[in-house]
Design a protein around this motif. Sequence first.
Motif, mmCIF file in Angstrom:
data_model
loop_
_atom_site.group_PDB
_atom_site.id
_atom_site.type_symbol
_atom_site.label_atom_id
_atom_site.label_comp_id
_atom_site.label_asym_id
_atom_site.label_seq_id
_atom_site.Cartn_x
_atom_site.Cartn_y
_atom_site.Cartn_z
ATOM 1 N N ALA A 1 -1.206 -10.511 -5.736
ATOM 2 C CA ALA A 1 -1.693 -9.541 -4.753
ATOM 3 C C ALA A 1 -2.181 -8.288 -5.466
ATOM 4 C CB ALA A 1 -0.592 -9.181 -3.762
ATOM 5 N N ARG A 2 -3.243 -7.715 -4.926
ATOM 6 C CA ARG A 2 -3.791 -6.470 -5.460
ATOM 7 C C ARG A 2 -4.152 -5.536 -4.303
ATOM 8 N NH1 ARG A 2 -2.010 -8.498 -9.304
ATOM 9 N NH2 ARG A 2 -2.973 -8.906 -11.347
ATOM 10 N N TYR A 3 -3.955 -4.243 -4.540
ATOM 11 C CA TYR A 3 -4.389 -3.228 -3.575
ATOM 12 C C TYR A 3 -5.012 -2.075 -4.338
ATOM 13 C CZ TYR A 3 -4.588 0.363 -0.056
ATOM 14 O OH TYR A 3 -5.059 1.342 0.791
ATOM 15 N N GLN A 4 -6.135 -1.588 -3.838
ATOM 16 C CA GLN A 4 -6.824 -0.460 -4.472
ATOM 17 C C GLN A 4 -7.361 0.478 -3.399
ATOM 18 O OE1 GLN A 4 -9.664 -1.023 -7.847
ATOM 19 N NE2 GLN A 4 -11.163 -0.270 -6.362
ATOM 20 N N PRO A 5 -6.922 1.747 -3.384
ATOM 21 C CA PRO A 5 -7.458 2.685 -2.398
ATOM 22 C C PRO A 5 -8.940 2.957 -2.655
ATOM 23 C CG PRO A 5 -5.442 3.524 -3.421
ATOM 24 C CD PRO A 5 -5.896 2.366 -4.225
ATOM 25 N N GLY A 6 -9.679 3.269 -1.587
ATOM 26 C CA GLY A 6 -11.081 3.662 -1.731
ATOM 27 C C GLY A 6 -11.206 4.971 -2.460
ATOM 28 N N ARG A 7 -12.397 5.242 -3.005
ATOM 29 C CA ARG A 7 -12.582 6.414 -3.867
ATOM 30 C C ARG A 7 -12.337 7.721 -3.141
ATOM 31 N NH1 ARG A 7 -18.243 5.087 -2.918
ATOM 32 N NH2 ARG A 7 -19.177 6.730 -1.651
ATOM 33 N N ALA A 8 -12.577 7.792 -1.814
ATOM 34 C CA ALA A 8 -12.475 9.057 -1.098
ATOM 35 C C ALA A 8 -11.103 9.272 -0.495
ATOM 36 C CB ALA A 8 -13.524 9.115 0.021
ATOM 37 N N GLN A 9 -10.156 8.324 -0.722
ATOM 38 C CA GLN A 9 -8.893 8.414 -0.009
ATOM 39 C C GLN A 9 -7.824 9.067 -0.868
ATOM 40 O OE1 GLN A 9 -9.056 7.683 3.162
ATOM 41 N NE2 GLN A 9 -11.165 7.287 2.621
ATOM 42 N N THR A 10 -7.097 10.036 -0.272
ATOM 43 C CA THR A 10 -5.911 10.591 -0.897
ATOM 44 C C THR A 10 -4.664 9.975 -0.305
ATOM 45 O OG1 THR A 10 -5.936 12.392 0.724
ATOM 46 C CG2 THR A 10 -7.008 12.784 -1.389
ATOM 47 N N LEU A 11 -4.807 9.251 0.751
ATOM 48 C CA LEU A 11 -3.738 8.469 1.340
ATOM 49 C C LEU A 11 -4.156 7.013 1.382
ATOM 50 C CD1 LEU A 11 -2.735 10.667 4.402
ATOM 51 C CD2 LEU A 11 -1.306 10.161 2.445
ATOM 52 N N LEU A 12 -3.157 6.135 1.347
ATOM 53 C CA LEU A 12 -3.475 4.728 1.524
ATOM 54 C C LEU A 12 -4.160 4.521 2.872
ATOM 55 C CD1 LEU A 12 -0.111 3.176 0.306
ATOM 56 C CD2 LEU A 12 -2.266 3.190 -0.928
ATOM 57 N N GLY A 13 -5.072 3.571 2.899
ATOM 58 C CA GLY A 13 -5.715 3.244 4.159
ATOM 59 C C GLY A 13 -4.892 2.230 4.929
ATOM 60 N N GLY A 14 -5.523 1.552 5.888
ATOM 61 C CA GLY A 14 -4.807 0.634 6.755
ATOM 62 C C GLY A 14 -4.880 -0.815 6.340
ATOM 63 N N ASP A 15 -5.309 -1.134 5.114
ATOM 64 C CA ASP A 15 -5.312 -2.518 4.652
ATOM 65 C C ASP A 15 -3.871 -2.969 4.384
ATOM 66 O OD1 ASP A 15 -7.985 -1.913 4.653
ATOM 67 O OD2 ASP A 15 -8.408 -2.862 2.734
ATOM 68 N N PHE A 16 -3.554 -4.210 4.760
ATOM 69 C CA PHE A 16 -2.190 -4.700 4.543
ATOM 70 C C PHE A 16 -2.212 -6.198 4.273
ATOM 71 C CE2 PHE A 16 -3.064 -4.983 9.076
ATOM 72 C CZ PHE A 16 -2.562 -6.232 9.448
#
Length: 431
Positions: A210-225
């Motif tokens: 499993a891998r997770y990577q926040p988008g470039r503009a995000q300072t908080l995790l987004g809603g991907d799960f």
Amino acid sequence: MGSSIGVGSQRRTAAPPQQRTAFPPRLAPVAETDESLALWNGVPPYILLIEDDEGDAVLVEELVEESGIDVRLGRARSLADALRLLEAEAPQCVLLDLHLPDAQGLDGLKEVLGVCAEAAVVVLTGLSEERAGLGAVAAGAQDYLVKGRLEADVFMRAIRYAIQRKHTELAAVAVQSGILRAEENARLERGLLPTPLLLDDPAETVQVCARYQPGRAQTLLGGDFYDVVQTPDGATHAVVGDVSGHGPSEAALGVCLRVAWRAFVMAGARDAELLRLLEQILLAERSGAEIFTTLTALSRPAGATSVSVQRAGHPGFLVRSPGEVELRLVPGGPALGIMPGWGPGWPVTEVPVAPGGAVMLFTDGLIEGRIGPGPARLDEEGLLEIARQQADLPAEPFVDSLIQAAQGLAADWGGLADDVAVLHLEWNAPS
């Protein structure tokens, strides 16, 4: 806290008022080592004087000129005028008289801080109003100065120190905000990116990458799960989902849906019932009617040669067999929350997976990165082309190479803008 400094009390004739006056610098004494001068950084600071008395305004202008410090001095004669100027340009410092035609006492200070919280505020008081000055400092001003006791050098030093204190205050707030954001990220990450719940002694093993990577503009995790569960019958259940929008509310909703999915699966919910239950949670917990969630869910009984897949407005997925990769787009239904109570439900499709094969689910952040002028995107076909070039790689380097390739193609346009979640599953009989 207050500065009490002396100048003669003789009232001078008021010069024609200027909206903003620029005063050229004078040569400071060689012994001047005031570290607060570094705040200027070679750019004349903008100081806004809010004063209705023409004599007091002229006195301030002369003090600035006599100080030899290069500043831009603006002038407002009422609180209403000041608020208009503050919205046009934020000053480094505001000099505020507590007695204005349209504001008395601390009312004006509260209005100024509400419009321009990043500016240092120095309150101007009368000789008998030192208590009012202390009250202003307690209410958010950096300092107060007593009219009639002003000298140029100490006057400007008080302003510089007020700006320095404000900078220190803002920096402390930023540090604390960063600490809180990091703590919130950690809490959300634990909820969005769980440890797979696998059996200790399964009939066959499932390897999870499993891998997770926040988008470039995000300072908080987004809603991907994502999540993976093995039930006592040896079946594997997995989900990858994406809550629309970005921010803490969407991330918290993603956590809620991920935990609900795990609970429903362990309680025996399957197929259309499972997605209907998730949609009920979404409708109850979302912050607005515009919020929806896309997802792909799959199940695989122990020893099966296929996976059962449901798709709710989500991209397709990759199926790997030795040396081969295919893109599968199974029939699906709308994203959860788009058409609440949607009648037909979400169909279940059986997708063959060869012995020694694997599946890879992903969110749209991996394929929607801009890779060329205009609307050019990687899309599913572009991802498939990259995946086929890496078909012989084991799970982890295969997943990492796809993410790195997508990042590289989007690099000239700022990188991948959206969050990316990837879940790679492969099954092996125990040796």
